[in-house]
Design a protein around this motif. Structure first.
Motif, mmCIF file in Angstrom:
data_model
loop_
_atom_site.group_PDB
_atom_site.id
_atom_site.type_symbol
_atom_site.label_atom_id
_atom_site.label_comp_id
_atom_site.label_asym_id
_atom_site.label_seq_id
_atom_site.Cartn_x
_atom_site.Cartn_y
_atom_site.Cartn_z
ATOM 1 N N ARG A 49 40.106 38.202 23.976
ATOM 2 C CA ARG A 49 40.438 39.118 23.553
ATOM 3 C C ARG A 49 39.260 39.822 22.592
ATOM 4 O O ARG A 49 38.329 41.149 22.869
ATOM 5 C CB ARG A 49 41.657 39.507 22.278
ATOM 6 N N ALA A 54 41.248 42.570 27.946
ATOM 7 C CA ALA A 54 42.526 42.974 26.940
ATOM 8 C C ALA A 54 43.569 42.424 27.934
ATOM 9 O O ALA A 54 43.620 42.749 28.477
ATOM 10 C CB ALA A 54 42.592 44.581 28.076
ATOM 11 N N ASP A 56 48.088 41.919 26.805
ATOM 12 C CA ASP A 56 48.742 42.170 26.497
ATOM 13 C C ASP A 56 49.921 41.358 26.305
ATOM 14 O O ASP A 56 50.283 40.200 27.340
ATOM 15 C CB ASP A 56 49.514 43.389 27.414
ATOM 16 N N ARG A 64 49.793 38.708 28.987
ATOM 17 C CA ARG A 64 49.446 39.613 30.982
ATOM 18 C C ARG A 64 48.394 40.296 30.791
ATOM 19 O O ARG A 64 48.266 40.597 29.342
ATOM 20 C CB ARG A 64 50.563 40.103 31.054
ATOM 21 N N SER A 66 45.645 42.978 31.026
ATOM 22 C CA SER A 66 45.883 44.585 31.268
ATOM 23 C C SER A 66 45.446 44.712 32.568
ATOM 24 O O SER A 66 44.810 44.408 33.427
ATOM 25 C CB SER A 66 45.439 44.973 30.669
ATOM 26 N N GLN A 67 46.301 46.085 33.332
ATOM 27 C CA GLN A 67 45.739 46.357 35.092
ATOM 28 C C GLN A 67 44.928 47.094 34.502
ATOM 29 O O GLN A 67 44.047 47.422 35.498
ATOM 30 C CB GLN A 67 47.444 47.110 35.260
ATOM 31 N N ASP A 68 44.051 47.342 33.400
ATOM 32 C CA ASP A 68 43.411 48.060 33.441
ATOM 33 C C ASP A 68 42.276 47.238 33.018
ATOM 34 O O ASP A 68 40.970 48.052 32.862
ATOM 35 C CB ASP A 68 43.280 48.982 31.735
ATOM 36 N N ASN A 69 41.851 46.064 32.747
ATOM 37 C CA ASN A 69 40.842 45.348 32.652
ATOM 38 C C ASN A 69 40.096 45.266 33.773
ATOM 39 O O ASN A 69 40.568 45.215 34.978
ATOM 40 C CB ASN A 69 41.391 44.123 32.096
#
Length: 331
Positions: A49, A54, A56, A64, A66-69
């Motif tokens: 981090r 990112a 979660d 998990r 992040s899907q936006d990473n």
């Protein structure tokens, strides 16, 4: 390809999260898979981090990615490569240039298929005397160590194969046409979105490469601060800001497409595709010759990827290097 056994705890945690990007993974499961304590997993997550990943966390479910990473890592790129791929991938946050780092690795004996990827280059280079603007988080910048079994005078084959591979990869990601400006630039919608630089060390007695390095830089999204004024009129990107995550997949696509062509380089099977994508052919160009700039017309491409130009007096020349520029911008 790196194995889990050769990675440290932080790298192993990231690799497992990449492999399970669509689901949470419990700290207990991560700890068991790696063979460390749950506290060691927690420390690894905290370190990731801090590097900008990112991650979660959900009670009773675990961690998990992040899907936006969209940060680059060996694991994020390898996720899109086929099993048994030949690449040993290293990702650096910041380097002078990936080509320079790959050259250093090659001189130290790095094997063919060693790949250097960077989030940012502070001295990225294009053709002699030109720099390649390489800000953090907005592009894909990578270089591959090669041991080509061709003579040095055929080195242009590597650059041209990389141009076709880059164009294919960009089209795969965007669904839009990608064209090539002879020799080593890729264009979309009339703007340069990628550049290629091939360098090598040659055995003077045999005239063959001891090793070579192929580097490619792709502008994926607009830089946060914009392009420098000298690039603003020509530089473009393959995606808009906020278009999701694609850099790791693009890097994998470039490597995959390039390797297909590189392993059969001598066949020059990509010649016709390169010629089809080369927007200079049939167009007026400006060539630099003996310190002067001369208007001509590009008329063909030789089997050795030399650009054939016709001068105003109908004399034809075969240009071995990138000495021609478009008189008008491609559309």
């Amino acid at each position: 390809m790196r194995t889990m056994q050769t990675m440290n705890t932080k790298e192993q945690v990231l690799c497992l999260l990449e492999r399970n990007r669509d689901r949470h993974v419990s700290g207990e499961r991560l700890a068991e898979a790696i063979g460390v304590s749950r506290n060691a997993v927690w420390k690894a997550v905290r370190a990731l981090r801090a590097e900008g990943y990112a991650i979660d966390a959900a009670t009773n479910r675990g961690y998990r990615l992040s899907q936006d990473n969209d940060l680059l890592s060996p694991a994020s790129i390898e996720r899109f490569l086929s099993e048994g791929h030949p690449f040993a991938i290293t990702v650096r946050k910041r380097v002078d240039s990936t080509n320079a780092e790959a050259r250093r690795r090659a001189l130290e004996g790095a094997p063919e298929g060693t790949v250097i990827v960077a989030e940012e280059q502070w001295a990225g280079r294009g053709r002699p005397g030109k720099r390649f603007f390489s800000p953090a988080g907005s592009g894909v910048y990578l270089s591959v160590v090669l041991k080509p079994r061709i003579s040095a005078d055929q080195g242009q084959l590597i650059t041209c194969a990389a141009a076709v591979a880059g164009a294919r990869a960009i089209e795969r990601m965007t669904g839009q046409d990608a064209l090539i400006k002879w020799v080593n630039d890729i264009y979309m919608d009339g703007r340069k979105v990628a550049g290629i630089l091939t360098e090598g060390v040659v055995d003077m007695e045999s005239g063959r490469f001891e090793h070579a390095v192929m580097g490619i830089g792709v502008n994926v999204r607009p830089p946060h601060t914009g392009f420098p004024s000298e690039l603003a009129e020509v530089a473009g990107t393959i995606a808009d800001e906020g278009d999701g995550t694609m850099r790791s997949e693009l890097a994998a696509a470039v490597l995959e497409e390039f390797w297909k062509l590189y392993t059969r380089l001598g066949e020059r099977s990509f010649h016709e595709e390169y010629r089809r994508r080369c927007f200079l052919i049939g167009q007026p160009v400006v060539i630099a010759r003996d310190g002067s700039r001369i208007r001509a017309r590009a008329v063909d491409l030789t089997r050795d990827f030399k650009l054939v130009v016709e001068l105003p007096d109908k004399t034809r020349l075969e240009l071995p290097h990138g000495e021609a520029s478009a008189a008008v911008r491609p559309v």
